[in-house]
Design a protein around this motif. Sequence first.
Motif, short mmCIF file in Angstrom:
data_model
loop_
_atom_site.label_atom_id
_atom_site.label_comp_id
_atom_site.label_asym_id
_atom_site.label_seq_id
_atom_site.Cartn_x
_atom_site.Cartn_y
_atom_site.Cartn_z
N GLY A 170 0.83 -1.20 0.00
CA GLY A 170 0.00 0.00 0.00
C GLY A 170 0.86 1.25 0.00
N HIS A 171 1.94 1.20 0.79
CA HIS A 171 2.86 2.34 0.84
C HIS A 171 3.57 2.53 -0.49
N ILE A 191 -2.65 10.90 -0.15
CA ILE A 191 -3.17 10.16 0.99
C ILE A 191 -4.34 9.30 0.51
N ASP A 192 -4.47 8.11 1.07
CA ASP A 192 -5.50 7.23 0.55
C ASP A 192 -6.90 7.76 0.84
N MET A 248 -6.99 2.01 -1.69
CA MET A 248 -6.00 1.15 -1.05
C MET A 248 -5.58 -0.03 -1.93
N VAL A 249 -4.47 -0.63 -1.55
CA VAL A 249 -4.09 -1.92 -2.11
C VAL A 249 -4.57 -2.96 -1.10
N ALA A 250 -5.42 -3.84 -1.54
CA ALA A 250 -5.90 -4.90 -0.65
C ALA A 250 -5.33 -6.23 -1.13
N LEU A 251 -5.65 -7.29 -0.42
CA LEU A 251 -5.14 -8.60 -0.82
C LEU A 251 -6.30 -9.47 -1.29
N ARG A 264 -6.84 5.95 -10.05
CA ARG A 264 -6.68 6.20 -8.61
C ARG A 264 -7.77 5.56 -7.77
N ASN A 265 -9.01 5.64 -8.22
CA ASN A 265 -10.02 5.08 -7.34
C ASN A 265 -10.39 3.63 -7.66
#
Length: 656
Positions: A134-135, A391-392, A425-428, A509-510
């Motif tokens: 995510g970072h 910022i997310d 965000m980056v999720a899994l 982005r979204n």
Amino acid sequence: MLIAITRELEKNLIQKIADRYGVHYETLNFTIPPKIEMGELALPVAFDLARKVKRPPAVIAGELASDAGAMPGIWKVDVAGGYLNFHLDRGAFTLELAQSIERQQFGRISEPDQAGKIIVEHTNINPNKAAHIGHLRNATLGDSFVRCLRFLGHQVEVQNYLDNTGVQVADVVVGLERMENKTVDDLAGVKGKFDYYCWDVYARVADFYQKSEENRKLRSLTLQAIEKGDNSTAEVAEHVAMRIAKAHLKTMARINVQYDLLPRESEILHLRFWEKAYQLLKERRSIYFVEEGKNRGCWVMNTAEQAGSAVPREEAEDDEKIIVRSDGTVTYVGKDIAYQLWKFGLLGLDFNYALFETGNDHPLWITAREKDPESTQPPAFGHADRVYNVIDSRQAYLQNIVVQGLKALGFEKEAANSVHFSYEMVALTPACCEELGFPLSEQDRKRPFVEVSGRKGLGVKADDLLDALVQKVLTEIRARHELPEEESEKIARIVAVGALRYFLLRFARNTIIAFDFKEALNLDGETGLYVQYAVVRAKNIFRKLLESGEDCPKASDSYPDLGEFLTGNDEIWEIVYLAARLPEIVRQIAQSLELGQLCKYAFSLAQKFNLFYHRHHILSETDKRRKQNLLLVADLVSRQLEEALYLLGCEVPPKM
RNA sequence: GCGCCCGUAGCUCAGUUGGAUAGAGCGUUUGACUACGAAUCAAAAGGUCGCAAGUUCGAGUCUUGCCGGGCGCACCA
């Protein structure tokens, strides 16, 4: 260049339309025809005019076409349906582009659209554990955006804020001191990846808090000790935060991300930034003290669109955001308002600065409590005209409050120039969680994605992902070339970083990125590697050309039949035209903040180049003039691709 | 409950302020290395753009309603 032609055309046409029909337009929306044979620029304005002057669009377009015939850079104009299609002078345009590229202008016009300094704040990782994917999304978005702004000629300052005195650091300190019984000296002796070590400790603190009320109390006690300073707990916090911040910088340096300044929360506290902001907020009555109800004893900001005494207390309460807690401590938003005021030079206070050793040649500064008399003069930080906070999107609410704070203080212009560069965000994917050995509930398994959680220790660490990518690329290189190990590794790094950055940047982005190893480690198709490969191929042509003793063509050479050549080759002209659009794409990104557009651009230019490469074998071309024309095209495309890659933060390997 | 975001090909995603025939990649099927290196290229199949109305010369894009999913709305950040 292209932008200049379009603007000139726009200006002329607006005038012509006003003269002929008495209709006044502020701007005209040019589009691109579906096929290159139809021209390079299209204008559907006749449809709109048709309604206004009550005549058929085709007739209007025809009249405008005859008016627009003799404009600079335009070869011819024709009408299709109601569209006005413009054709550029292919030969002249291509030579001008080649010359612009040779001057490192890449076809752009030199002045930035708006003057003034821009601050971009990104990365901002809590310095209490290893960086995760995510970072990486945050940092690549921020970094490539900065590169784009600088490409356009803006003065940009990059800040990476360190929340070195916050709750998250306190939590790890609790873990280290109370669970692991470590002192600063013990910690200094911890070998290996310290950020990984803290990742694991942090993941266990939640359980520790669960065990007893006493444990939970340690959190606020620790936080207070850190804020107070001059004690062993504060020393541990300092050690942890700075050591992990360094680890983050190292991780980010691996993916070509650098900063100008590291502002620290500790300085915002110690240099009394907040007190100054507090004073301003109270003076302007932007915040008020609550005597009763659930927010009793707090200083709050009313976030309702129209606040007033007419609203009953119970309802007003719901719109209040606490800025100062009843125990007198300030919330994060409060500190962020102070920081944002400083960025615009509105606070009337400044940090002290010290140079921060990074081992690379880009100077990095960090805020300091005391002025260092020995230090060289720092650049003038802050005083921005425009600020982007990367910022997310989950923090949109808080970002809004910061902007409202500025407005409430009367800083309307600065509020309007505070941009939340928001991204999802980056999720899994559930499959990815299982691959990582994380047991999922039945419910979670059905979800499209699972949120990364530092508290649970659930996430893919940035360095691990990079290592995996490098390894994968390395095996591919070894299968293709026999090279010294050192060289293979160097290439592998460049390719892996390219693949990673491209992967993170290509989504809008979204769009939530549901991370999946298979997809992230993919090296086929739309990847950074594909674009890099196109440039490597182009460079091979020129390398071979030089080896055979021939000269590379220059933009200043004479190309007698270039115009004819391009007029007879729509496909090749289409590549040149696309290559010329780089600055336009970057300018769009400055507006839309969508770096994915640059990925798409680079990919499609690379795709067209690969086709060109396949169809036209340049080195064996016997017609000298034709060969020269082909070389010119290959050269300018390759240079634009390389620049696009640079903006994406990717390098070009010598071979692959 | 209130606010914001998302539903586009089997999968993952693009699609500029409304514009010409809705595009990529992956996967599937078929073909191309004696070439500037095939990490490449060519071709095929694959779509009621969640559903329904509306706005207009024109809607994947704008408006409204519905269905499905996500994220916010802490004296955490």
